[in-house]
Scaffold this active site. Structure first.
Site, mmCIF file in Angstrom:
data_model
loop_
_atom_site.group_PDB
_atom_site.id
_atom_site.type_symbol
_atom_site.label_atom_id
_atom_site.label_comp_id
_atom_site.label_asym_id
_atom_site.label_seq_id
_atom_site.Cartn_x
_atom_site.Cartn_y
_atom_site.Cartn_z
ATOM 1 C CG ASP A 186 -0.442 -0.251 2.506
ATOM 2 O OD1 ASP A 186 0.792 -0.383 2.618
ATOM 3 O OD2 ASP A 186 -1.215 -0.320 3.482
HETATM 4 C C1 LIG Z 1 5.281 -8.157 16.033
HETATM 5 C C2 LIG Z 1 6.421 -7.267 15.758
HETATM 6 C C3 LIG Z 1 7.592 -7.816 15.013
HETATM 7 C C4 LIG Z 1 6.376 -6.009 16.175
HETATM 8 C C5 LIG Z 1 7.181 -4.889 15.641
HETATM 9 C C6 LIG Z 1 6.334 -3.828 15.087
HETATM 10 C C7 LIG Z 1 6.018 -3.962 13.608
HETATM 11 C C8 LIG Z 1 5.545 -5.360 13.274
HETATM 12 C C9 LIG Z 1 4.920 -2.948 13.218
HETATM 13 C C10 LIG Z 1 5.248 -1.514 13.650
HETATM 14 C C11 LIG Z 1 4.677 -0.580 12.549
HETATM 15 C C12 LIG Z 1 3.811 -1.474 11.684
HETATM 16 C C13 LIG Z 1 2.476 -1.559 12.381
HETATM 17 C C14 LIG Z 1 3.488 -1.086 10.267
HETATM 18 C C15 LIG Z 1 3.127 -2.036 9.302
HETATM 19 C C16 LIG Z 1 3.422 -3.469 9.583
HETATM 20 C C17 LIG Z 1 3.794 -3.841 11.023
HETATM 21 C C18 LIG Z 1 4.616 -2.766 11.715
HETATM 22 C C19 LIG Z 1 5.921 -2.609 10.965
HETATM 23 C C20 LIG Z 1 2.543 -1.623 7.959
HETATM 24 C C21 LIG Z 1 3.706 -1.472 7.005
HETATM 25 C C22 LIG Z 1 1.584 -2.686 7.399
HETATM 26 C C23 LIG Z 1 0.685 -2.179 6.266
HETATM 27 C C24 LIG Z 1 -0.117 -0.978 6.709
HETATM 28 O O1 LIG Z 1 -1.090 -0.573 5.818
HETATM 29 C C25 LIG Z 1 0.785 0.174 7.113
HETATM 30 C C26 LIG Z 1 1.511 0.725 5.901
HETATM 31 C C27 LIG Z 1 -0.098 1.289 7.655
HETATM 32 C C28 LIG Z 1 1.739 -0.324 8.218
HETATM 33 C C29 LIG Z 1 2.719 0.712 8.683
HETATM 34 C C30 LIG Z 1 3.358 0.355 9.993
#
Ligand SMILES: CC(C)=CCC[C@@H](C)[C@H]1CC[C@@]2(C)C3=C(CC[C@]12C)[C@@]1(C)CC[C@H](O)C(C)(C)[C@@H]1CC3
Length: 726
Positions: free
Chosen positions: A452
């Site tokens: 996205d």
């Molecule tokens: C369970 C674990 C490894 C925790 C660490 C945190 C990450 C997994 C999280 C932090 C920010 C996070 C929520 C994010 C995403 C995936 C998981 C993340 C990276 C994504 C890229 C997934 C797709 C979404 O549409 C969006 C782009 C909003 C988010 C952005 C941040």
């Protein structure tokens, strides 16, 4: 008043912090001496980020009812534009919420016996004091969570390592809560792992994720190369550390902490019996019988059957893969969780004085972010690309982008996006897809394409390139590079039977979602493999439909991709017209995105049962004050839960959905618009109310820019539809 101020906990001088941002969007805070600060003024937006008085707000316009929706959008955009770093084009902000990340930084520094710089230490501590639960003094999985054994155990350890004495009121309260929760023994898998790294628990009490898994044939569905990128990355490094049973040297402080975090005496605990002891307050995703069986078999293997040479070989293999991850992300790793674990592995392999470990020390500065309540490790190294893409698009949609006063905002953000597109591939053998042409969520350096983010960045760039107002910068990025983005995006669409047409996050779904049955994390849902996500599918539709308005490249394939994506959305819609959203809270977020996607293929309230049902669902949740208010509990519980007060971002989401679906009942929309205007200050500001985002069903995270971006879009769309043009 902040709790830290009430208690007289030390703080640094806000006026001495500077935010250094480079052209690729890396954000690093630096603390100056008073002398140096005299010659190096704090930027205005940095003062905003610190809650300092130095921030220059726009001149005040009227309040509430006095202003039109357009004026409110305009004023909001004036405010938000001041938060941009003009050099790089990004909108830096503290992307905080998760409470299990700081342990990585502090833990790594402790293992390396490197003192944390004093201003950082003071502010990390202050943040933890301010996030302690107001009632019981513990910590949860995220900032607004109840206290859990995980959050309380690891953050208790962190405050102690940062120098807070055991008899400090913050420690006393947290310890009492931890003991009520059964002590650190009830921490889930990742908690137990960090405690073991810090020699406060024993690896024999941690369920195994052996690096041998990487030696299995890739054809097997269980191969870690097919897992979700985050889970794969975390367990790669964790597997190594568990396999070598790394624990840092015991110090007198650690011995004290050992006595503080358990209800039993440390030496009397048989840790091997506690692999599956998880405090029931923490438990979000309990083990399946299948996982328990697998854990027993692997534990037996690890203890009695594992030949030394296999252990050695698989650790080599794990370290090779870790080095590739480091290379592909220039030491940032995919996110701070695996970054810290990779740093500890590098410490073991290369030593504390090695250049490799030194790079990690620099890298940490990019994920530590300062704010009014203190300093914390962020969820990622920022939200740069995502925020820039939205800012550009929403200024255009609100009819603001072409106004000369916003030219530089748009131009700077656009140039940032152009610089951020991937132009190199990952090193071979990294289990990564081709990335040239894609965009990340944060920075190019971080290196991971997201579906996205690629689609939203692409759409934003096309808007600028094709606007008469921005012709002088249209060649900043070639059409060919846009075609590469299409290649990446089309390559990410899922083709499996049940998720046919959908998009996941970083990669296509590589193995059956049934693997979730082996999710060992206990506190998160949907982590084992990629899943189909409605929001990622919606954004991808937005990018693809917008591209076809201007370009003919792979037209037929794009049309088919849009068609099957829309079909997926319809299939995924719930009986009541809603969708479960995974990355924002929750049904409101997903509803907005879906209605926008429908609108781009000509499906509206009047001609589509799906759009109609989605609108009816949203309208049924409007509150008496005209606002919407969905709680984080929705994400956890999978049904709509209202929060206590109406929320600006939620209201903007609902209004955007309704406006784009051409929902006919104007008074409903008017009341929402009134609510948004009423919550805006005369200078154009909206204020933080509650976390807007979520991940893995259980962890809330703050998207600080959303409180500007979505109201601007909602008000601007409203003005275009209903207000007489100026
Ligand atoms: C369970 C674990 C490894 C925790 C660490 C945190 C990450 C997994 C999280 C932090 C920010 C996070 C929520 C994010 C995403 C995936 C998981 C993340 C990276 C994504 C890229 C997934 C797709 C979404 O549409 C969006 C782009 C909003 C988010 C952005 C941040």
């Amino acid at each position: 008043m902040l709790y830290s101020d009430e208690l007289g906990v030390p703080k640094t001088d806000r006026t001495l912090w500077r935010l250094r941002v480079d052209e690729l969007g890396s954000e690093k805070w630096e603390y100056l001496t008073e002398e140096a600060a005299k010659h190096d003024a704090q930027s205005s937006y940095a003062s905003y980020l610190l809650g300092s008085p130095g921030f220059q707000r726009p001149e005040a316009l009227g309040n509430g009812d006095e202003k039109s929706a357009f004026e409110a959008a305009l004023q909001g955009a004036r405010f938000f534009s001041l938060l941009q770093d003009p050099e790089s084009g990004i909108f830096p902000c503290q992307y905080k919420g998760p409470m299990f990340l700081t342990v990585g930084y502090v833990g790594t520094m402790y293992c390396a016996a490197i003192p944390i710089p004093e201003p950082v230490r003071i502010e990390l501590l202050r943040y933890l004091v301010n996030t302690a639960h107001p009632v019981d003094g513990g910590w949860g999985l995220h900032e607004t969570d109840k206290s859990t054994a995980f959050g309380t155990a690891i953050n208790y350890v962190v405050v102690r390592l940062l120098g807070l004495p055991a008899d400090h009121i913050v420690c006393k309260r947290a310890r009492k809560t931890l003991h009520t929760l059964g002590g650190a023994i009830g921490a889930p898998h990742w908690g137990k792992s960090w405690l073991s790294i810090l020699n406060l628990y024993k690896w024999e009490g941690v369920n195994p994720v052996p690096p041998e898994l990487w030696l299995l044939p890739y054809a097997l569905p269980i191969h870690p190369g097919k897992w979700w990128v985050h889970t794969r990355a975390v367990f790669l490094a964790l597997g190594y550390l568990a396999s070598v049973e790394y624990s840092c040297a015991v110090t007198p402080l650690l011995e004290e902490i050992r006595d503080e975090i358990y209800i039993q005496k440390f030496d009397s605990i048989d840790f091997s019996k506690h692999r599956n002891t998880v405090c029931n307050v923490d438990l979000y995703y309990p083990h399946t019988k299948f996982l328990d069986l697998a854990n027993n078999v692997l534990t037996f293997y690890g203890k009695h059957l594992r030949p030394g040479f296999v252990a050695k070989y698989s650790n080599r293999r794990a370290y090779d893969l870790i080095k590739k991850e480091i290379q592909n992300t220039d030491y940032l790793c995919i996110a701070p969780v695996n970054m810290a674990l990779c740093a500890v592995v590098t410490l073991i392999e290369e030593g504390r004085d090695s250049p490799e470990f030194g790079r990690f020390l620099e890298g940490f500065n990019e994920v530590l972010f300062m704010g009014p309540t203190g300093l914390t490790v962020m969820g990622t190294n920022g939200a740069q690309t995502w925020d820039c893409a939205f800012a550009i698009q929403y200024y255009f949609m609100a009819g603001l982008a072409e106004r000369p006063e916003f030219h530089s905002t748009i131009e700077n953000a656009y140039k940032f996006l152009c610089r951020t597109q991937f132009d190199t591939e990952c090193v071979p053998g990294s289990y990564r897809d081709k990335r040239i042409g894609g965009w990340p969520f944060s920075t190019k350096t971080q290196g991971y394409t997201v579906s996205d983010c690629t689609a939203e960045a692409l759409k934003a760039i096309i808007m600028v390139k094709n606007s008469p107002a921005f012709q002088s910068i249209r060649n900043e990025i070639s059409d060919e590079r846009l075609s590469k983005a299409i290649d990446v995006l089309l390559g990410l669409q899922n083709t499996g039977s049940f998720e046919y047409g959908s998009f996941a996050t970083y990669e296509k779904i590589r193995a059956t979602t049934a693997l979730e049955k082996l999710n060992p994390a206990e506190v998160f849902g949907n982590i084992m493999v990629e899943f189909p996500y409605v929001e990622c599918t919606d954004s991808s539709i937005l990018g693809l439909t917008y591209f076809t308005k201007f370009y003919t490249y792979r037209k037929k394939e794009i049309e088919k991709a849009i068609d099957i994506a829309i079909r997926y959305l319809k299939k995924a819609q719930w009986e009541d017209g809603s969708w479960y959203g995974c990355w924002g809270i929750c049904f409101t977020y997903a509803g907005m995105f879906a209605l926008e996607a429908f609108s781009t293929v000509g499906e509206f309230y009047s001609n589509s049962v799906h759009a109609k049902k989605a609108c009816d669902f949203l309208v049924s949740k409007q509150r008496a004050d005209g606002g919407w208010s969905e709680s984080m509990k929705s994400s956890e519980l999978h049904y709509y839960v209202e929060a206590e007060t109406s929320l600006v971002v939620q209201t903007a989401w609902a209004i955007i959905g309704l406006l784009l679906a051409e929902f006919p009942d104007k008074p409903v929309i008017d009341r929402g618009i009134q609510f948004l205007k009423g919550k805006q200050s005369a200078t154009g500001e909206w204020f933080y109310q509650a976390p807007e985002g979520v991940f893995n069903h259980s962890c809330a995270i703050e998207y600080a820019s959303y409180k500007f971006l979505f109201p601007i879009k909602a008000l601007g769309l409203y003005a275009k539809r209903y207000e007489v043009k100026e």
